[in-house]
Design an enzyme around this catalytic site. Sequence first.
Site, PDB file in Angstrom:
ATOM      1  N   LYS A  74       0.869  -1.247   0.020  1.00  0.00           N
ATOM      2  CA  LYS A  74       0.014   0.091  -0.015  1.00  0.00           C
ATOM      3  C   LYS A  74       0.757   1.315  -0.147  1.00  0.00           C
ATOM      4  CE  LYS A  74      -3.920   1.665   2.807  1.00  0.00           C
ATOM      5  NZ  LYS A  74      -4.817   1.589   4.062  1.00  0.00           N
ATOM      6  N   SER A 149      -9.833   1.222   2.841  1.00  0.00           N
ATOM      7  CA  SER A 149      -8.827   2.207   2.345  1.00  0.00           C
ATOM      8  C   SER A 149      -7.904   1.598   1.512  1.00  0.00           C
ATOM      9  CB  SER A 149      -8.349   3.280   2.978  1.00  0.00           C
ATOM     10  OG  SER A 149      -7.112   2.647   3.920  1.00  0.00           O
ATOM     11  N   SER A 173      -9.874  -0.984   7.127  1.00  0.00           N
ATOM     12  CA  SER A 173      -9.232  -1.034   5.775  1.00  0.00           C
ATOM     13  C   SER A 173      -8.503  -2.148   5.204  1.00  0.00           C
ATOM     14  CB  SER A 173      -8.265   0.150   5.666  1.00  0.00           C
ATOM     15  OG  SER A 173      -9.011   1.455   5.548  1.00  0.00           O
TER      16      SER A 173
HETATM   17  N1  GLN Z   1     -13.306   3.359   6.952  1.00  0.00           N
HETATM   18  C1  GLN Z   1     -12.760   3.704   8.223  1.00  0.00           C
HETATM   19  C2  GLN Z   1     -12.401   5.323   8.130  1.00  0.00           C
HETATM   20  O1  GLN Z   1     -12.555   6.074   7.123  1.00  0.00           O
HETATM   21  C3  GLN Z   1     -11.433   2.874   8.306  1.00  0.00           C
HETATM   22  C4  GLN Z   1     -10.103   3.342   7.263  1.00  0.00           C
HETATM   23  C5  GLN Z   1      -8.935   2.488   7.879  1.00  0.00           C
HETATM   24  O2  GLN Z   1      -9.113   1.282   8.428  1.00  0.00           O
HETATM   25  N2  GLN Z   1      -7.749   2.962   7.380  1.00  0.00           N
HETATM   26  O3  GLN Z   1     -11.645   5.793   8.886  1.00  0.00           O
END
Ligand code: GLN
Length: 472
Positions: A74, A149, A173
């Site tokens: 990532k 994400s 994410s």
């Molecule tokens: N959807 C969650 C957020 O936007 C988790 C994102 C993540 O795990 N990086 O904070």
Amino acid sequence: MSTLKSLAKQLESGEVTSRKLVEQSLSKIEETKKLNAFITVLGERALARADEADKRRAEGKSIGALDGVPVAIKDNLCLTGTRTTAGSQMLSKFEAPYTATAVEKLEATGAVVVGKTNMDEFAMGSSNETSFFGPVENPLEGTRIPGGSSGGSAVAVASDVVAAALGSDTGGSIRQPAACCGVVGLKPTYGRVSRYGLIAYASSLDQIGPFGHTVEDCATLLEVICGQDIHDNTTSARPTENFAAKLDAGIAGKTIGVPKEYFAAGLDAECKAAIEACLSKLEKEGAKLKEVSLPNIGHAVSSYYIIATAEASSNLSRFDGVRYSYRSADAHNLFDLYAKSRSEGFGKEVQRRILLGSYVLSSGFYDAYYVQAQKVRRLITDDFNKAFESCDVIASPTMPGLPLLRGVGETDPMAMYLSDIYTVSLNLAGLPGITLPCGMAGGMPVGLQLIGKPFAETDLLSAAAAVEAISK
Ligand code: GLN
């Protein structure tokens, strides 16, 4: 579909070279370009490393099973000398001067990083639509989000560009994109994997973890990347384990906790049916299903968004236009330099979260929001501890329904936040969780989430392997 294990075998037998595998990966990236899964492709670097791996193998000096296997990471994971953007314009020209510990450990096995994957900006989002580099497409169904994400990493695995990839998980994410794309994703216990070199979103929640096609591949990668790190004093001193040790143990005799709050209103009927069918199969294999309760779970999303945005507003204050980040060309005094660089460099979702985070930390609101959220965090952790007194692992959905239709991140951020309902509580409590496909609904894969006790990844992966075996 290639797994890490099958590629390692092919390399070992001489059936294929690392150069060949990396070339295949690179051409697959080209072929699947429209999915937009990669921000930076490291073609030359990867081929050079593949040649080194081939040379080692030819000389009988191979450094392990993964030596020469292509992987992806990532783009919030630093890798020396490569662009590391976190999906943001703010870092669109940032070249990492050091390598994240997890990536360093991965490269030390000889695995070859072919590229940096697309992601929601600063890992904020569940739809992979907030990236400065454009949205990522779900390879299974183009009208739906791939989940975020770490959507780029999930898509890279689902579309067979690589057999495995690393992502990060602050509130779901890794697990959400894995579920949306029909692959396996593991969020380790907080403290299991070093966060050094991971561009921070919310430091008390962030954790790096693997994506793969199989539970076994995730176990292998976790073993590679975990361990105490002098650069991250939240890492645990627990010794590295052979996480694959119990993959064949089966589920007979184990108790699976089923939280009643997780199967109530709000869960799509078809997804619910797929998960329940999977649970009854596990029962037939000898598992015991036990209803458990997580009474405070209804407050998980709101407390998560208070804590995560509070930490984010603090972590992101370093992007000031002065040092390594984006600088506005139109700044004529110090105030302008900060305000314009941050307004232009950060996208809308990130700005929304900085505002929210600054608000909940501000004097007058700190006690009402931030302190309350921390108390709820403790209650949720206690709920899990209590539930685990009567079960070995907890089963739940990963997503409340099918992957949302594209556009949600832009038009309905609230719907996006609410889709985090099943995943954020694990981060609040620091627990390990794995998602794997357990059936289909509406033509899309349904992800089952299994939640483990702290640092019980070996048992968690063992239960996941049992689900995998019955889902084939
Ligand atoms: N959807 C969650 C957020 O936007 C988790 C994102 C993540 O795990 N990086 O904070």
